[in-house]
Motif scaffolding. Structure first.
Motif, short mmCIF file in Angstrom:
data_model
loop_
_atom_site.label_atom_id
_atom_site.label_comp_id
_atom_site.label_asym_id
_atom_site.label_seq_id
_atom_site.Cartn_x
_atom_site.Cartn_y
_atom_site.Cartn_z
N SER A 74 0.87 -1.17 0.00
CA SER A 74 0.00 0.00 0.00
C SER A 74 0.90 1.22 0.00
N MET A 75 0.79 2.05 -1.04
CA MET A 75 1.68 3.20 -1.19
C MET A 75 0.90 4.51 -1.16
N THR A 76 1.40 5.48 -0.41
CA THR A 76 0.88 6.84 -0.42
C THR A 76 1.96 7.74 -0.98
N PHE A 77 1.65 8.40 -2.10
CA PHE A 77 2.68 9.20 -2.79
C PHE A 77 1.99 10.17 -3.74
N VAL A 78 2.22 11.47 -3.53
CA VAL A 78 1.67 12.51 -4.40
C VAL A 78 2.83 13.40 -4.84
N PRO A 79 3.51 13.04 -5.91
CA PRO A 79 4.67 13.82 -6.35
C PRO A 79 4.27 15.23 -6.78
N THR A 80 5.17 16.19 -6.55
CA THR A 80 4.88 17.59 -6.85
C THR A 80 5.84 18.20 -7.86
N ALA A 81 6.94 17.51 -8.16
CA ALA A 81 7.93 18.03 -9.11
C ALA A 81 8.18 17.00 -10.19
N ASP A 82 8.34 17.47 -11.42
CA ASP A 82 8.62 16.56 -12.52
C ASP A 82 9.85 15.71 -12.21
N GLY A 83 9.74 14.42 -12.50
CA GLY A 83 10.82 13.49 -12.25
C GLY A 83 10.64 12.66 -11.00
N GLU A 84 9.86 13.14 -10.05
CA GLU A 84 9.64 12.38 -8.82
C GLU A 84 8.84 11.12 -9.14
N VAL A 102 3.98 5.48 -9.45
CA VAL A 102 3.46 6.80 -9.80
C VAL A 102 4.64 7.72 -10.05
N LYS A 103 4.54 8.53 -11.08
CA LYS A 103 5.57 9.51 -11.38
C LYS A 103 4.91 10.82 -11.82
N ARG A 104 5.68 11.89 -11.74
CA ARG A 104 5.18 13.18 -12.22
C ARG A 104 5.93 13.56 -13.48
N SER A 105 5.18 13.88 -14.52
CA SER A 105 5.77 14.23 -15.81
C SER A 105 4.94 15.33 -16.47
N GLU A 106 5.59 16.41 -16.84
CA GLU A 106 4.94 17.54 -17.51
C GLU A 106 3.73 18.03 -16.72
N GLY A 107 3.91 18.08 -15.39
CA GLY A 107 2.86 18.62 -14.52
C GLY A 107 1.72 17.69 -14.22
N ARG A 108 1.82 16.43 -14.63
CA ARG A 108 0.75 15.45 -14.38
C ARG A 108 1.29 14.29 -13.57
N ASN A 109 0.45 13.74 -12.72
CA ASN A 109 0.80 12.52 -11.98
C ASN A 109 0.26 11.32 -12.75
#
Length: 207
Positions: A74-84, A102-109
């Protein structure tokens, strides 16, 4: 390394110090992994290197001890910067690993599945997500690894399938392999240190 079925099956709730069944890639960097920052869960902080790099990576895993097994977290993760990026991985080395997360790319998760075979990486599934918590699963058989995710731990969605042989030492053509397959949890900033921690409430190893 542990032998037989010692410390293999069951759930780790990360309520106490990590047992000897857990291992890192190389020596872990100070502060990259914690069970005290958020008691009752494992917290990972992504570093610059990712799973394909030869360097200090944030990864903690357990040796695969059975051909047929199911690994869930069970993972909790809300990336806020591209690359995370953070998630679950089955890994042989830098040239052979499968992951979903989950990753953040071009402002989207994005929730995604990626297969790396002989050093070549391919995204096999990718969809935008707003979920803060996800359940991630890797199922292993004699022939393949199945990657799936769920929002409620009831309805599972397949994200991709990768060949088991590609992760096996048998597929080694250039150099020696001494670890075999290790399944675990990871985080990365893909070129920069990640500022968003990834939290893992538990890890199940079912035979």
């Amino acid at each position: 390394m542990l032998s037989g079925s010692e410390h293999c099956a069951g759930r780790d709730d990360f309520n106490e110090e990590l047992g000897p069944q857990w291992m890192f890639v190389r020596n872990p960097s100070e502060g990259a992994c914690s069970i005290t920052d958020n008691p009752g869960s494992l917290t990972l902080y992504g570093q610059e290197a990712n799973l394909s790099d030869v360097g200090q990576i944030t990864f903690i895993g357990r040796r695969q001890q059975h051909l047929q097994a199911c690994y869930t977290t069970s993972m909790t993760f809300v990336p806020t910067a591209d690359g995370e990026e953070a998630g679950m991985c089955i890994r042989r080395d830098e040239d052979a690993h499968y992951e979903l997360g989950v990753k953040r790319s071009e402002g989207r998760n994005l929730i995604f599945a990626r297969l790396t075979v002989r050093g070549e990486s391919k995204i096999v599934c990718q969809n935008e997500t707003e979920a803060e918590q996800l359940f991630l699963r890797i199922e292993s058989t004699e022939t393949d690894y199945k990657l799936s995710c769920s929002l409620d731990e009831q309805d599972w969605v397949s994200l991709g399938t990768g060949s088991a042989r590609a992760i096996s030492p048998e597929d080694f053509v250039h150099k020696m392999c001494f670890t075999g397959a290790v399944v675990g949890l990871y985080a990365t900033g893909n070129g920069q240190a990640s500022h968003t921690p990834a939290g893992f409430d538990w890890f199940d190893y079912e035979i």
